[in-house]
Design an enzyme around this catalytic site. Sequence first.
Site, PDB file in Angstrom:
ATOM      1  N   ASN A 130      -1.784   7.393 -17.942  1.00  0.00           N
ATOM      2  CA  ASN A 130      -1.160   8.018 -19.110  1.00  0.00           C
ATOM      3  C   ASN A 130      -1.323   7.048 -20.280  1.00  0.00           C
ATOM      4  O   ASN A 130      -0.776   5.947 -20.248  1.00  0.00           O
ATOM      5  CB  ASN A 130       0.302   8.329 -18.833  1.00  0.00           C
ATOM      6  CG  ASN A 130       0.446   9.388 -17.764  1.00  0.00           C
ATOM      7  OD1 ASN A 130      -0.117  10.469 -17.881  1.00  0.00           O
ATOM      8  ND2 ASN A 130       1.161   9.082 -16.707  1.00  0.00           N
ATOM      9  N   MET A 156       3.088  -6.481  14.333  1.00  0.00           N
ATOM     10  CA  MET A 156       1.779  -5.823  14.261  1.00  0.00           C
ATOM     11  C   MET A 156       0.779  -6.775  13.615  1.00  0.00           C
ATOM     12  O   MET A 156       0.532  -6.730  12.415  1.00  0.00           O
ATOM     13  CB  MET A 156       1.896  -4.505  13.512  1.00  0.00           C
ATOM     14  CG  MET A 156       2.836  -3.525  14.189  1.00  0.00           C
ATOM     15  SD  MET A 156       2.966  -1.961  13.315  1.00  0.00           S
ATOM     16  CE  MET A 156       1.389  -1.222  13.719  1.00  0.00           C
ATOM     17  N   GLU A 191      -2.744  -0.572   2.965  1.00  0.00           N
ATOM     18  CA  GLU A 191      -2.836  -1.055   4.343  1.00  0.00           C
ATOM     19  C   GLU A 191      -4.293  -1.362   4.653  1.00  0.00           C
ATOM     20  O   GLU A 191      -5.191  -0.597   4.290  1.00  0.00           O
ATOM     21  CB  GLU A 191      -2.314   0.001   5.316  1.00  0.00           C
ATOM     22  CG  GLU A 191      -2.323  -0.465   6.760  1.00  0.00           C
ATOM     23  CD  GLU A 191      -1.734   0.559   7.722  1.00  0.00           C
ATOM     24  OE1 GLU A 191      -1.546   0.204   8.896  1.00  0.00           O
ATOM     25  OE2 GLU A 191      -1.461   1.705   7.307  1.00  0.00           O
TER      26      GLU A 191
END
Length: 189
Positions: free
Chosen positions: A110, A166, A181
Site C-alpha cells: 500500500n 523439532m 518456515e
Amino acid sequence: MNRFVLNAFKARRAPTLHRNFHSTTLATMPRTAATEGFKFNHTMIRIKDPKVSLPFYMDTLGMDLLSEQNMGDFTLYFLGYDHDGIAALPAEQKAKARFNREGILELTHNHGTESDPSFQGYASGNADIGRGFGHIAITVNNIEEACARFESLGVPFKKRLTDGKMRHIAFILDPDGYWVEVVPQALSL
C-alpha cells in the site's frame, strides 16, 4: 446456511479419521468433477516497503518476480520459484501464467507505508492480538547449509535448528516480521 453451500458439502464429504491403537489415518472421498481442476494458487501478505521485502524474497530466498501490477494506490508483486520458465515470458503471458500454477506468494504494498513515520506495521498473525495466520514455508536441499547462509546474511531467526524439540526445521523472519518456515525437502514427522 444457503443451498449452494449445503450442496457443496454434500458433493464432497469431509475427511473421516480412522483410529487404531498406533496411528490415525485420513480417508477422503475422491474429488468431484466440479473441483478436479482446482489449484491452490497464492497467498497474499502486506508489506511495508518493497525496496526491502523484494530483495529478501528474491535474493535471500531465491524467488523470482513472476509479475508486478501497479494498481494506483497499491502494487501487487507475485513471486515464486520459477521451475517452469514463467519469468522469461513476455509480461502479458507471464501475468496470465501465474494464475495457472501453484505456490505463488503475493506481496501487496500500500503506497505510502514505506515513508509514514507513524505506520506501526502489519500483524504477522503470531502475536496475541491478531493471532491467526502462522507462516509460509519453503523447502531447501540442505537445511544446515541454508540456515548457515541465512545466518551469514544477518537474517533474523525465530527458531534455529538447535532450538526446541523439532531440530529438523527452522523459522526465519522476513522484513515485516512474517515467519518463514525452512524445512528439508525430505522431512519425516
